[in-house]
Design a protein around this motif. Structure first.
Motif, PDB file in Angstrom:
ATOM      1  N   TYR A 138       0.868  -1.279   0.180  1.00 41.30           N
ATOM      2  CA  TYR A 138      -0.115  -0.030  -0.096  1.00 41.30           C
ATOM      3  C   TYR A 138       0.932   1.208   0.013  1.00 41.30           C
ATOM      4  CZ  TYR A 138      -3.302   3.514   1.316  1.00 41.30           C
ATOM      5  OH  TYR A 138      -3.934   4.878   1.535  1.00 41.30           O
ATOM      6  N   GLU A 139       2.022   1.377   1.021  1.00 37.24           N
ATOM      7  CA  GLU A 139       2.658   2.539   0.789  1.00 37.24           C
ATOM      8  C   GLU A 139       3.456   2.643  -0.543  1.00 37.24           C
ATOM      9  OE1 GLU A 139       5.577   2.666   4.110  1.00 37.24           O
ATOM     10  OE2 GLU A 139       4.072   2.682   5.581  1.00 37.24           O
ATOM     11  N   ALA A 140       3.953   1.695  -1.285  1.00 37.66           N
ATOM     12  CA  ALA A 140       4.129   2.099  -2.671  1.00 37.66           C
ATOM     13  C   ALA A 140       3.310   2.455  -3.545  1.00 37.66           C
ATOM     14  CB  ALA A 140       4.890   0.414  -3.140  1.00 37.66           C
ATOM     15  N   ALA A 141       2.175   1.980  -3.444  1.00 39.74           N
ATOM     16  CA  ALA A 141       1.195   2.618  -4.194  1.00 39.74           C
ATOM     17  C   ALA A 141       0.700   3.997  -3.709  1.00 39.74           C
ATOM     18  CB  ALA A 141      -0.093   1.817  -4.160  1.00 39.74           C
ATOM     19  N   LEU A 142       0.645   4.164  -2.432  1.00 36.57           N
ATOM     20  CA  LEU A 142       0.538   5.602  -1.944  1.00 36.57           C
ATOM     21  C   LEU A 142       1.579   6.611  -2.436  1.00 36.57           C
ATOM     22  CD1 LEU A 142      -0.853   7.529   0.130  1.00 36.57           C
ATOM     23  CD2 LEU A 142       0.951   6.783   1.842  1.00 36.57           C
ATOM     24  N   ALA A 143       2.859   6.381  -2.483  1.00 32.74           N
ATOM     25  CA  ALA A 143       3.923   6.987  -2.858  1.00 32.74           C
ATOM     26  C   ALA A 143       3.412   7.748  -4.516  1.00 32.74           C
ATOM     27  CB  ALA A 143       5.057   6.559  -3.041  1.00 32.74           C
ATOM     28  N   TYR A 144       2.965   6.591  -5.282  1.00 40.23           N
ATOM     29  CA  TYR A 144       2.569   7.026  -6.745  1.00 40.23           C
ATOM     30  C   TYR A 144       1.509   7.863  -6.882  1.00 40.23           C
ATOM     31  CZ  TYR A 144       6.818   4.449  -8.443  1.00 40.23           C
ATOM     32  OH  TYR A 144       8.130   4.027  -8.770  1.00 40.23           O
ATOM     33  N   CYS A 145       0.352   7.188  -6.514  1.00 41.30           N
ATOM     34  CA  CYS A 145      -1.089   7.577  -6.509  1.00 41.30           C
ATOM     35  C   CYS A 145      -1.319   9.157  -5.593  1.00 41.30           C
ATOM     36  CB  CYS A 145      -1.905   6.790  -6.000  1.00 41.30           C
ATOM     37  SG  CYS A 145      -2.061   5.254  -6.803  1.00 41.30           S
ATOM     38  N   GLN A 146      -0.598   9.412  -4.781  1.00 42.37           N
ATOM     39  CA  GLN A 146      -0.803  10.600  -3.851  1.00 42.37           C
ATOM     40  C   GLN A 146       0.587  11.610  -3.682  1.00 42.37           C
ATOM     41  OE1 GLN A 146      -3.264  10.015  -0.348  1.00 42.37           O
ATOM     42  NE2 GLN A 146      -3.975   8.013  -1.230  1.00 42.37           N
ATOM     43  N   GLY A 147       1.637  11.064  -4.247  1.00 40.59           N
ATOM     44  CA  GLY A 147       2.813  11.847  -4.002  1.00 40.59           C
ATOM     45  C   GLY A 147       3.416  12.118  -5.460  1.00 40.59           C
ATOM     46  N   THR A 148       2.483  12.291  -6.474  1.00 40.84           N
ATOM     47  CA  THR A 148       2.980  12.687  -7.893  1.00 40.84           C
ATOM     48  C   THR A 148       1.759  13.270  -8.368  1.00 40.84           C
ATOM     49  OG1 THR A 148       2.284  10.794  -9.010  1.00 40.84           O
ATOM     50  CG2 THR A 148       4.446  10.613  -7.716  1.00 40.84           C
ATOM     51  N   PRO A 149       2.072  14.235  -9.490  1.00 37.20           N
ATOM     52  CA  PRO A 149       0.786  14.585 -10.264  1.00 37.20           C
ATOM     53  C   PRO A 149       0.020  13.424 -10.887  1.00 37.20           C
ATOM     54  CG  PRO A 149       2.751  15.782 -10.792  1.00 37.20           C
ATOM     55  CD  PRO A 149       3.086  14.632  -9.963  1.00 37.20           C
ATOM     56  N   LEU A 150       0.305  12.421 -10.621  1.00 41.31           N
ATOM     57  CA  LEU A 150      -0.991  11.337 -10.738  1.00 41.31           C
ATOM     58  C   LEU A 150      -2.091  11.394  -9.981  1.00 41.31           C
ATOM     59  CD1 LEU A 150      -1.705   8.461 -12.426  1.00 41.31           C
ATOM     60  CD2 LEU A 150      -0.290   7.304 -10.553  1.00 41.31           C
ATOM     61  N   ARG A 151      -1.958  12.045  -8.917  1.00 41.55           N
ATOM     62  CA  ARG A 151      -2.901  12.311  -7.924  1.00 41.55           C
ATOM     63  C   ARG A 151      -4.178  13.043  -8.687  1.00 41.55           C
ATOM     64  NH1 ARG A 151      -2.732  14.245  -1.583  1.00 41.55           N
ATOM     65  NH2 ARG A 151      -4.826  14.640  -1.439  1.00 41.55           N
ATOM     66  N   GLY A 152      -3.684  14.213  -9.482  1.00 37.08           N
ATOM     67  CA  GLY A 152      -4.631  15.069  -9.940  1.00 37.08           C
ATOM     68  C   GLY A 152      -5.220  14.538 -11.408  1.00 37.08           C
ATOM     69  N   GLU A 153      -4.678  13.417 -11.945  1.00 38.88           N
ATOM     70  CA  GLU A 153      -5.298  12.739 -13.061  1.00 38.88           C
ATOM     71  C   GLU A 153      -6.599  11.744 -12.446  1.00 38.88           C
ATOM     72  OE1 GLU A 153      -2.497  12.325 -16.802  1.00 38.88           O
ATOM     73  OE2 GLU A 153      -2.646  10.565 -15.456  1.00 38.88           O
ATOM     74  N   ILE A 154      -6.129  11.284 -11.137  1.00 39.26           N
ATOM     75  CA  ILE A 154      -7.230  10.318 -10.667  1.00 39.26           C
ATOM     76  C   ILE A 154      -8.514  10.978 -10.043  1.00 39.26           C
ATOM     77  CG2 ILE A 154      -7.576   8.855  -8.610  1.00 39.26           C
ATOM     78  CD1 ILE A 154      -4.408   7.976  -8.597  1.00 39.26           C
ATOM     79  N   GLU A 155      -8.115  12.264  -9.382  1.00 40.68           N
ATOM     80  CA  GLU A 155      -8.929  13.073  -8.976  1.00 40.68           C
ATOM     81  C   GLU A 155      -9.911  13.819 -10.240  1.00 40.68           C
ATOM     82  OE1 GLU A 155      -7.247  14.361  -4.776  1.00 40.68           O
ATOM     83  OE2 GLU A 155      -6.782  15.769  -6.380  1.00 40.68           O
TER      84      GLU A 155
END
Length: 276
Positions: free
Chosen positions: A217-234
């Motif tokens: 989960y922490e590996a996924a958290l790093a990418y999904c919420q710690g990069t601009p990927l977060r904006g694409e998801i939201e």
């Protein structure tokens, strides 16, 4: 490959900076920072500029390995990253922090002996222009050190996250990781762009390191919420960030277990020089 998007692909704001530094830095950046620091120290520079410094992982290494007498200037386009990086320094070493665009550096020509950029060039809207700016502020014979990620398929967790999110949005998959961080790391392209900027290429050295996290989960958290990927998801689901992170975490766990997880990361360490 989708087109680079300067408005969203460089958006490291809000809580992204803290998550980036807490989870993504130890996951994929620290080993490369140590390598860059060793190369920088071997150059024995009197004045060093770091561009695209992010949360300061390389800055902290440079502050440790370079003599106190070496001038160290760290810049980033994002004020939130500079503010966070400044707070993370222990204050034992003087660093000049400045918000600055790597494509339009606010420094005189031939000021620095070395310019370093760790995994920032992929975010430049015009990499040749960014490299040419590094050349402009370097003294004759000065060195430009930078790193680029290899293709996403050679980077285990980034690839797993991208594939997992494509399952959630098959008609419009978030492609930030493949498009930007992992979209430009081809040696022939790097060599061509370095030459176009008027620099002499000294080496493009492939480097493989281990990517480790306490849990999937922490590996996924790093990418999904710690990069601009977060904006694409939201942008696809304003309330879907948690669901997407958990889904990506399960995808990592299916291959590497729940944790601790250990995958591969691969990039290139590039050294170029100003003629003279």
């Amino acid at each position: 490959m989708s087109e680079f998007r300067p408005g969203t692909d460089t958006a490291f704001s809000g809580s992204v900076a803290e998550i980036y530094d807490r989870y993504l830095v130890p996951l994929i950046f620290q080993d490369f920072a140590e390598r860059m620091g060793a190369l920088a120290a071997a150059c024995a520079p009197d004045a060093v500029l770091e561009t695209a410094a992010g949360s300061g992982v390389l800055t902290r290494v440079l502050a440790r390995v370079l003599p106190e007498s070496t001038e160290l200037v760290a810049t980033d386009l994002n004020a939130a990253m500079i503010d966070y990086a400044r707070r993370r320094m222990d204050g034992a070493r003087r660093v000049e922090w400045q918000v600055a665009d790597a494509l339009a550096l606010p420094f005189d020509a031939a000021r620095f002996d070395l310019v370093a950029c760790q995994f920032g060039a992929m975010f430049f809207p015009d990499r040749v222009k960014g490299y040419a700016e590094a050349r402009r502020v370097l003294k004759p014979g000065g060195r430009f050190l930078f790193t680029m990620w290899d293709a996403i398929e050679a980077n285990d967790f980034a690839h797993a996250v991208t594939e997992a999110l494509a399952q959630l949005w098959p008609n419009d998959p978030p492609r930030f990781l493949a498009r930007t961080p992992h979209g430009h790391g081809r040696p022939e392209v790097i060599a061509r762009e370095v030459a176009a900027a008027g620099l002499v290429l000294r080496q493009i050295d492939p480097m493989t390191a281990r990517s480790r996290a306490a849990t999937a989960y922490e590996a996924a958290l790093a990418y999904c919420q710690g990069t601009p990927l977060r904006g694409e998801i939201e942008a696809r689901d304003p309330d879907g960030l948690g669901r997407a992170t958990e889904h990506a975490g399960r995808a990592i766990a299916r291959v590497w277990g729940d944790g601790p997880v250990d995958g591969a990361v691969r990039g290139y360490v590039v050294e170029a020089a100003v003629p003279g």
